[in-house]
Design an enzyme around this catalytic site. Structure first.
Site, PDB file in Angstrom:
ATOM      1  N   ASP A  22      -2.963  19.100 -33.806  1.00  0.00           N
ATOM      2  CA  ASP A  22      -2.939  20.120 -34.862  1.00  0.00           C
ATOM      3  C   ASP A  22      -1.921  21.213 -34.542  1.00  0.00           C
ATOM      4  O   ASP A  22      -1.679  21.524 -33.373  1.00  0.00           O
ATOM      5  CB  ASP A  22      -4.343  20.720 -35.007  1.00  0.00           C
ATOM      6  CG  ASP A  22      -4.496  21.495 -36.298  1.00  0.00           C
ATOM      7  OD1 ASP A  22      -3.758  21.213 -37.261  1.00  0.00           O
ATOM      8  OD2 ASP A  22      -5.352  22.396 -36.345  1.00  0.00           O
ATOM      9  N   ASN A  77       1.271  21.529 -36.374  1.00  0.00           N
ATOM     10  CA  ASN A  77       2.658  21.245 -36.766  1.00  0.00           C
ATOM     11  C   ASN A  77       3.164  22.213 -37.833  1.00  0.00           C
ATOM     12  O   ASN A  77       4.299  22.690 -37.773  1.00  0.00           O
ATOM     13  CB  ASN A  77       2.772  19.829 -37.346  1.00  0.00           C
ATOM     14  CG  ASN A  77       2.481  18.750 -36.330  1.00  0.00           C
ATOM     15  OD1 ASN A  77       2.457  19.017 -35.133  1.00  0.00           O
ATOM     16  ND2 ASN A  77       2.262  17.536 -36.799  1.00  0.00           N
ATOM     17  N   TRP A  85       3.875  25.629 -36.447  1.00  0.00           N
ATOM     18  CA  TRP A  85       5.074  25.568 -35.605  1.00  0.00           C
ATOM     19  C   TRP A  85       6.325  25.715 -36.479  1.00  0.00           C
ATOM     20  O   TRP A  85       7.251  26.470 -36.146  1.00  0.00           O
ATOM     21  CB  TRP A  85       5.105  24.234 -34.853  1.00  0.00           C
ATOM     22  CG  TRP A  85       6.225  24.100 -33.876  1.00  0.00           C
ATOM     23  CD1 TRP A  85       6.199  24.389 -32.547  1.00  0.00           C
ATOM     24  CD2 TRP A  85       7.561  23.631 -34.161  1.00  0.00           C
ATOM     25  NE1 TRP A  85       7.432  24.137 -31.982  1.00  0.00           N
ATOM     26  CE2 TRP A  85       8.283  23.674 -32.944  1.00  0.00           C
ATOM     27  CE3 TRP A  85       8.216  23.188 -35.312  1.00  0.00           C
ATOM     28  CZ2 TRP A  85       9.617  23.280 -32.848  1.00  0.00           C
ATOM     29  CZ3 TRP A  85       9.555  22.803 -35.227  1.00  0.00           C
ATOM     30  CH2 TRP A  85      10.238  22.858 -33.997  1.00  0.00           C
ATOM     31  N   HIS A 127       6.105  18.444 -38.659  1.00  0.00           N
ATOM     32  CA  HIS A 127       5.550  17.095 -38.458  1.00  0.00           C
ATOM     33  C   HIS A 127       6.558  16.208 -37.710  1.00  0.00           C
ATOM     34  O   HIS A 127       6.185  15.411 -36.865  1.00  0.00           O
ATOM     35  CB  HIS A 127       5.169  16.467 -39.800  1.00  0.00           C
ATOM     36  CG  HIS A 127       4.064  17.213 -40.512  1.00  0.00           C
ATOM     37  ND1 HIS A 127       2.910  17.608 -39.883  1.00  0.00           N
ATOM     38  CD2 HIS A 127       3.945  17.650 -41.797  1.00  0.00           C
ATOM     39  CE1 HIS A 127       2.122  18.251 -40.749  1.00  0.00           C
ATOM     40  NE2 HIS A 127       2.745  18.297 -41.910  1.00  0.00           N
ATOM     41  N   LEU A 149      -0.861   0.432 -22.037  1.00  0.00           N
ATOM     42  CA  LEU A 149      -1.576   1.522 -22.715  1.00  0.00           C
ATOM     43  C   LEU A 149      -2.007   1.026 -24.088  1.00  0.00           C
ATOM     44  O   LEU A 149      -1.194   0.487 -24.844  1.00  0.00           O
ATOM     45  CB  LEU A 149      -0.653   2.738 -22.892  1.00  0.00           C
ATOM     46  CG  LEU A 149      -1.267   3.916 -23.660  1.00  0.00           C
ATOM     47  CD1 LEU A 149      -2.227   4.713 -22.771  1.00  0.00           C
ATOM     48  CD2 LEU A 149      -0.176   4.852 -24.191  1.00  0.00           C
TER      49      LEU A 149
HETATM   50  C1  IPE Z   1      -7.005  17.602 -38.493  1.00  0.00           C
HETATM   51  O1  IPE Z   1      -6.205  18.713 -38.713  1.00  0.00           O
HETATM   52  C2  IPE Z   1      -6.290  16.351 -38.896  1.00  0.00           C
HETATM   53  C3  IPE Z   1      -5.130  15.956 -38.095  1.00  0.00           C
HETATM   54  C4  IPE Z   1      -4.676  16.577 -37.049  1.00  0.00           C
HETATM   55  C5  IPE Z   1      -4.474  14.763 -38.530  1.00  0.00           C
HETATM   56  P1  IPE Z   1      -6.324  19.584 -40.058  1.00  0.00           P
HETATM   57  O2  IPE Z   1      -5.301  20.634 -39.974  1.00  0.00           O
HETATM   58  O3  IPE Z   1      -6.280  18.702 -41.249  1.00  0.00           O
HETATM   59  O4  IPE Z   1      -7.797  20.189 -39.918  1.00  0.00           O
HETATM   60  P2  IPE Z   1      -8.442  21.448 -40.609  1.00  0.00           P
HETATM   61  O5  IPE Z   1      -8.178  21.316 -42.093  1.00  0.00           O
HETATM   62  O6  IPE Z   1      -7.794  22.669 -40.053  1.00  0.00           O
HETATM   63  O7  IPE Z   1      -9.889  21.380 -40.257  1.00  0.00           O
HETATM   64  C1  IPE Z   2      -1.528  18.569 -37.959  1.00  0.00           C
HETATM   65  O1  IPE Z   2      -0.804  19.721 -38.144  1.00  0.00           O
HETATM   66  C2  IPE Z   2      -0.895  17.378 -38.606  1.00  0.00           C
HETATM   67  C3  IPE Z   2      -1.587  16.909 -39.818  1.00  0.00           C
HETATM   68  C4  IPE Z   2      -2.735  17.351 -40.245  1.00  0.00           C
HETATM   69  C5  IPE Z   2      -0.933  15.868 -40.575  1.00  0.00           C
HETATM   70  P1  IPE Z   2      -1.045  20.656 -39.403  1.00  0.00           P
HETATM   71  O2  IPE Z   2      -0.139  20.210 -40.499  1.00  0.00           O
HETATM   72  O3  IPE Z   2      -2.481  20.689 -39.774  1.00  0.00           O
HETATM   73  O4  IPE Z   2      -0.580  22.040 -38.844  1.00  0.00           O
HETATM   74  P2  IPE Z   2      -1.223  23.462 -39.154  1.00  0.00           P
HETATM   75  O5  IPE Z   2      -2.662  23.392 -38.731  1.00  0.00           O
HETATM   76  O6  IPE Z   2      -1.096  23.702 -40.614  1.00  0.00           O
HETATM   77  O7  IPE Z   2      -0.424  24.397 -38.330  1.00  0.00           O
HETATM   78 MG    MG Z   3      -3.992  21.896 -39.214  1.00  0.00          MG
END
Ligand code: IPE
Ligand code: IPE
Ligand code: MG
Length: 254
Positions: A18, A20, A23, A35, A129
């Site tokens: 989580d 991305n 960032w 991403h 792996l």
């Molecule tokens: C969880 O992250 C899903 C992935 C990392 C793929 P999210 O960003 O979707 O989760 P919430 O919405 O903050 O709970």
């Molecule tokens: C996780 O990073 C990746 C996916 C859920 C696809 P996010 O896209 O949720 O990143 P934040 O949480 O918004 O920073």
């Molecule tokens: Mg997220």
């Protein structure tokens, strides 16, 4: 090459990658740029897991709920999956990584589904792996699909039959579950399988999660006493922390 059996590392590491979006936003970039950077971070993480003798890596790449994001972000993520397959699979194949995609594939395009199958087939003989990529995955979906499968084939629903019907039946339960990005929740990841995983939450955003951060998570894991319901006194001191999970003891092998 170091012998993995002599180094005390978790057998199975699972990661909610989580952060991305944040960032990218911090750098005034579109979220999809985050991403993309996340894929590079994952690529480094796979190598770091191999180097440390970790046997199974399971990552959360796209949740059942992520369809609710803006259309351009969702399509960007689908494109990135297709692009990453062609860019990363040859390297994974050469590095002894066996790929599995875990999640509901039926909602993905035919082209992506074919790409996933091809990636799995081309790495099927690898043994260094096991790398599970959870894409269009949700823990609730997993439990429901397993139950549905048992019902439709007339099998009784027990803990063991469900366990065998779950999408990660080919590996033991995760020993260590890491979430980056600072949120303290599971967000529908491995609801069944994480019953006894040690949890580690890192404030680092996923693109910044490097080898040192992984080593820190492993070091913290080493300090944990895994009791699986027993008392501290019942545990053999040296084995307590690294004892195989309850599921491993039920004869599961990666
Ligand atoms: C969880 O992250 C899903 C992935 C990392 C793929 P999210 O960003 O979707 O989760 P919430 O919405 O903050 O709970
Ligand atoms: C996780 O990073 C990746 C996916 C859920 C696809 P996010 O896209 O949720 O990143 P934040 O949480 O918004 O920073
Ligand atoms: Mg997220």
């Amino acid at each position: 090459m170091a012998s993995s059996s002599s180094i005390a590392v978790p057998h199975h590491v699972a990661i909610v990658m989580d952060g991305n979006g944040r960032w990218a936003t911090k750098r005034f970039l579109p979220r999809v740029a985050g991403h993309k950077q996340g894929v590079d971070s994952l690529s480094r993480c796979v190598q770091a897991c191999i180097d440390r003798g970790i046997q199974v890596l399971t990552v959360f790449a796209f949740s059942s709920e992520n369809w609710n994001r803006p259309v351009d972000e969702v399509s960007g993520l689908m494109e990135l999956l297709a692009m990453s397959l062609s860019r990363e699979v040859p390297r994974l194949k050469a590095n002894g990584v066996r790929l599995h995609f875990v999640g509901n594939r039926l909602q993905l395009s035919d082209k992506v589904q074919a790409g996933l199958r091809q990636a799995e087939l081309s790495t099927a003989d690898n043994q260094r792996l096991v790398f599970n990529v959870c894409f269009n995955y949700g823990g609730r979906w997993d439990i429901a699909q397993a139950a549905q499968m048992l019902v439709s084939t007339g099998q009784a629903i027990t803990e063991m039959s469900l366990d065998r019907a779950m999408a990660l039946a080919h590996v033991p339960d995760p020993d260590l579950l890491i979430r980056t990005g600072g949120e303290l929740r599971i967000s529908n990841f491995l609801l069944w399988q994480a019953a006894y995983s040690e949890l580690h939450f890192s404030d680092k955003l996923w693109p910044d999660f490097d080898e040192a951060a992984l080593d820190e998570a492993i070091a913290v894991f080493r300090t944990r006493e895994r009791r699986f319901g027993k008392t501290s006194a019942q545990l053999d001191g040296s084995k307590g922390v690294f004892a195989a999970s309850s599921k491993t003891q039920k004869t599961k092998a990666a």
